[in-house]
Scaffold this motif. Structure first.
Motif, PDB file in Angstrom:
ATOM      1  N   ASP A 232     -60.915 -53.355 -18.857  1.00  0.00           N
ATOM      2  CA  ASP A 232     -60.436 -53.806 -20.160  1.00  0.00           C
ATOM      3  C   ASP A 232     -60.229 -55.313 -20.113  1.00  0.00           C
ATOM      4  O   ASP A 232     -59.589 -55.839 -19.191  1.00  0.00           O
ATOM      5  CB  ASP A 232     -59.127 -53.086 -20.507  1.00  0.00           C
ATOM      6  CG  ASP A 232     -58.583 -53.486 -21.859  1.00  0.00           C
ATOM      7  OD1 ASP A 232     -59.053 -52.935 -22.871  1.00  0.00           O
ATOM      8  OD2 ASP A 232     -57.688 -54.354 -21.900  1.00  0.00           O
ATOM      9  N   LEU A 233     -60.728 -56.013 -21.114  1.00  0.00           N
ATOM     10  CA  LEU A 233     -60.651 -57.472 -21.141  1.00  0.00           C
ATOM     11  C   LEU A 233     -59.216 -57.968 -21.256  1.00  0.00           C
ATOM     12  O   LEU A 233     -58.801 -58.892 -20.543  1.00  0.00           O
ATOM     13  CB  LEU A 233     -61.494 -58.013 -22.298  1.00  0.00           C
ATOM     14  CG  LEU A 233     -61.578 -59.535 -22.436  1.00  0.00           C
ATOM     15  CD1 LEU A 233     -62.155 -60.172 -21.174  1.00  0.00           C
ATOM     16  CD2 LEU A 233     -62.422 -59.900 -23.652  1.00  0.00           C
ATOM     17  N   SER A 263     -67.454 -62.719 -20.655  1.00  0.00           N
ATOM     18  CA  SER A 263     -67.111 -61.917 -21.831  1.00  0.00           C
ATOM     19  C   SER A 263     -67.030 -62.740 -23.110  1.00  0.00           C
ATOM     20  O   SER A 263     -66.769 -62.197 -24.182  1.00  0.00           O
ATOM     21  CB  SER A 263     -65.768 -61.196 -21.603  1.00  0.00           C
ATOM     22  OG  SER A 263     -65.860 -60.283 -20.538  1.00  0.00           O
ATOM     23  N   ALA A 271     -63.690 -60.401 -27.308  1.00  0.00           N
ATOM     24  CA  ALA A 271     -63.325 -59.097 -27.891  1.00  0.00           C
ATOM     25  C   ALA A 271     -63.642 -59.031 -29.391  1.00  0.00           C
ATOM     26  O   ALA A 271     -62.785 -58.714 -30.207  1.00  0.00           O
ATOM     27  CB  ALA A 271     -61.852 -58.779 -27.645  1.00  0.00           C
ATOM     28  N   ASN A 272     -64.883 -59.366 -29.727  1.00  0.00           N
ATOM     29  CA  ASN A 272     -65.344 -59.255 -31.120  1.00  0.00           C
ATOM     30  C   ASN A 272     -64.502 -60.076 -32.091  1.00  0.00           C
ATOM     31  O   ASN A 272     -64.206 -59.635 -33.197  1.00  0.00           O
ATOM     32  CB  ASN A 272     -65.375 -57.790 -31.559  1.00  0.00           C
ATOM     33  CG  ASN A 272     -66.331 -56.954 -30.726  1.00  0.00           C
ATOM     34  OD1 ASN A 272     -67.455 -57.375 -30.464  1.00  0.00           O
ATOM     35  ND2 ASN A 272     -65.876 -55.784 -30.280  1.00  0.00           N
ATOM     36  N   SER A 274     -61.336 -61.145 -31.714  1.00  0.00           N
ATOM     37  CA  SER A 274     -59.894 -60.898 -31.721  1.00  0.00           C
ATOM     38  C   SER A 274     -59.143 -62.190 -31.396  1.00  0.00           C
ATOM     39  O   SER A 274     -59.321 -62.778 -30.326  1.00  0.00           O
ATOM     40  CB  SER A 274     -59.523 -59.822 -30.704  1.00  0.00           C
ATOM     41  OG  SER A 274     -58.130 -59.793 -30.469  1.00  0.00           O
ATOM     42  N   THR A 277     -56.638 -61.438 -28.301  1.00  0.00           N
ATOM     43  CA  THR A 277     -57.286 -61.340 -26.994  1.00  0.00           C
ATOM     44  C   THR A 277     -57.922 -62.663 -26.585  1.00  0.00           C
ATOM     45  O   THR A 277     -57.858 -63.061 -25.419  1.00  0.00           O
ATOM     46  CB  THR A 277     -58.333 -60.226 -26.996  1.00  0.00           C
ATOM     47  OG1 THR A 277     -57.695 -58.977 -27.313  1.00  0.00           O
ATOM     48  CG2 THR A 277     -59.013 -60.096 -25.641  1.00  0.00           C
ATOM     49  N   THR A 278     -58.530 -63.368 -27.541  1.00  0.00           N
ATOM     50  CA  THR A 278     -59.110 -64.672 -27.225  1.00  0.00           C
ATOM     51  C   THR A 278     -58.054 -65.614 -26.670  1.00  0.00           C
ATOM     52  O   THR A 278     -58.264 -66.285 -25.649  1.00  0.00           O
ATOM     53  CB  THR A 278     -59.765 -65.290 -28.477  1.00  0.00           C
ATOM     54  OG1 THR A 278     -60.847 -64.450 -28.903  1.00  0.00           O
ATOM     55  CG2 THR A 278     -60.300 -66.689 -28.189  1.00  0.00           C
TER      56      THR A 278
END
Length: 373
Positions: A232-233, A263, A271-272, A274, A277-278
């Motif tokens: 998981d990132l 990633s 994360a697409n 996010s 998360t970024t």
């Protein structure tokens, strides 16, 4: 290996070669992405309902990189200042931000402190909820930033001591197994107290060095050989950052770093897209301090007598103190104030993982006028 020197030998400097890609471009691209995503009111938002979480996390990243004098930081902290959080987790994030940014926060911090659970002095998501380690750790961070002498500090410290799981981690809710997220937040909250003790407890005096060591062991023990945590990132960035901040060796550091770097999307996000998360991945990369040299000369020991105008042999101990594997390096020899020669480790196939040591034996062939200083 032999290096010939005909003047005074003053020092050795080592420059390492890392197998990991430079993180500078990745960090800059990520920050640029976040700045382009900031809304006119100063907030960030990935999707509906995430604006407070996202904004407070980017604010922490800006603090991490020292960008607190920017317009982005000013507008985002102003936005947080004018919000009315409806749960203790967001209230804690608001209080921490207001304290660090120097804004007026007396009313918010007092309201937050008063939300404790009467039975265990911990904090839950709402005042009517059971206490949990995640929210309690966030409250500890907030009170530490805003009012570190408040009795709530001791109460929250005691709660985290009493609710640490047997594996060393903390859970996100009562009765659940340990999670990377809750454990990373707990370690971040305890960082200012890692040398403290709590005395007068039924179990005796508690050392927070031991408490944090157990939590770090939990994180270290659950890393996979591919470098990730739970593949998981977010978990990987949180655990990698926590271990690096506590200067704890990461078993698969190079693999973890490669996973994080690879990633990133072409627009700089993770994360697409996010925001949360970024920002967390970028914090992990910044706190890993990856741009510093990985290899260091830790000792130089003469094996022969140091006699001017005579050859001398030394043991040179080199240690990889970085987070990434070093695939070589160059040892520079300085004579007086000038670089006289060098020794290329790369040509000898030297590979040093984090924590590895290399012992070189170097002989200096001196001339008649040579002297050792």
């Amino acid at each position: 290996a032999t290096i010939s020197v005909s003047r005074a030998v003053r020092g050795l400097v080592l420059v390492s070669h890392s197998s990991a890609a430079s993180s500078t471009e990745v960090i800059n691209a990520g920050i640029n992405y976040l700045l382009t995503q900031q809304k006119p009111d100063g907030s960030w938002q990935t999707s509906s309902g995430t604006e407070f979480f996202d904004t407070s996390t980017v604010v922490e990243l800006l603090e991490t990189i020292g960008s607190t004098s920017t317009a982005a930081y000013a507008s985002s902290t102003d936005w947080i200042d004018h919000q009315f959080p409806n749960n203790n987790e967001f209230r804690a994030d608001q209080v921490r931000t207001l304290a660090v940014s120097g804004k007026y926060f007396t009313s918010p911090i007092q309201f937050l402190i008063n939300q404790y659970n009467d039975t265990d002095k911990g904090y839950g998501f709402q005042n009517s909820y059971a206490s949990d380690p995640l929210v309690t750790a966030k409250v500890l961070r907030a009170v530490t930033a805003g009012d570190p002498s408040n009795i709530a500090v001791t109460a929250t410290l005691l709660y985290l001591v009493n609710h640490q799981n047997s594996d060393g981690g903390w859970s996100e809710a009562p009765g659940l197994t340990s999670s990377v997220y809750a454990t990373a937040v707990g370690l971040e909250a305890l960082e200012p107290y890692k040398t403290f003790f709590l005395s007068g407890l039924p179990q005796g005096t508690v050392s927070f060095a031991s408490i944090t060591a157990n939590a770090l062991s939990y994180l270290a023990n659950i890393q996979s050989s591919d470098g990730t945590w739970n593949q998981d990132l977010l978990d990987t960035s949180l655990a990698f950052r926590a271990l690096n901040r506590y200067q704890t060796p990461v078993t698969y550091a190079d693999q973890a770093l490669s996973f994080l770097l690879s990633s990133q999307a072409t627009d700089g996000s993770f994360a697409n897209g996010s925001i949360f998360t970024t920002a967390k991945v970028l914090q992990a990369l910044v706190d890993a301090d990856l741009e510093n040299p990985d290899l260091a000369v830790t000792s130089v020991t003469p094996l022969t007598a140091l006699v001017n105008a005579s050859p001398a042999t030394f043991d040179v101990r080199i240690v990889n103190e970085g987070a990434a594997t070093a695939t070589g390096g160059t040892l520079y020899v300085f004579v007086d104030d000038l670089r006289f020669g060098s020794f290329d480790l790369t040509g000898y196939g030297v590979v040093l993982n984090p924590g590895d040591e290399l012992l070189l034996q170097l002989t200096f062939e001196t001339g008649a006028a040579a002297r050792f200083i």
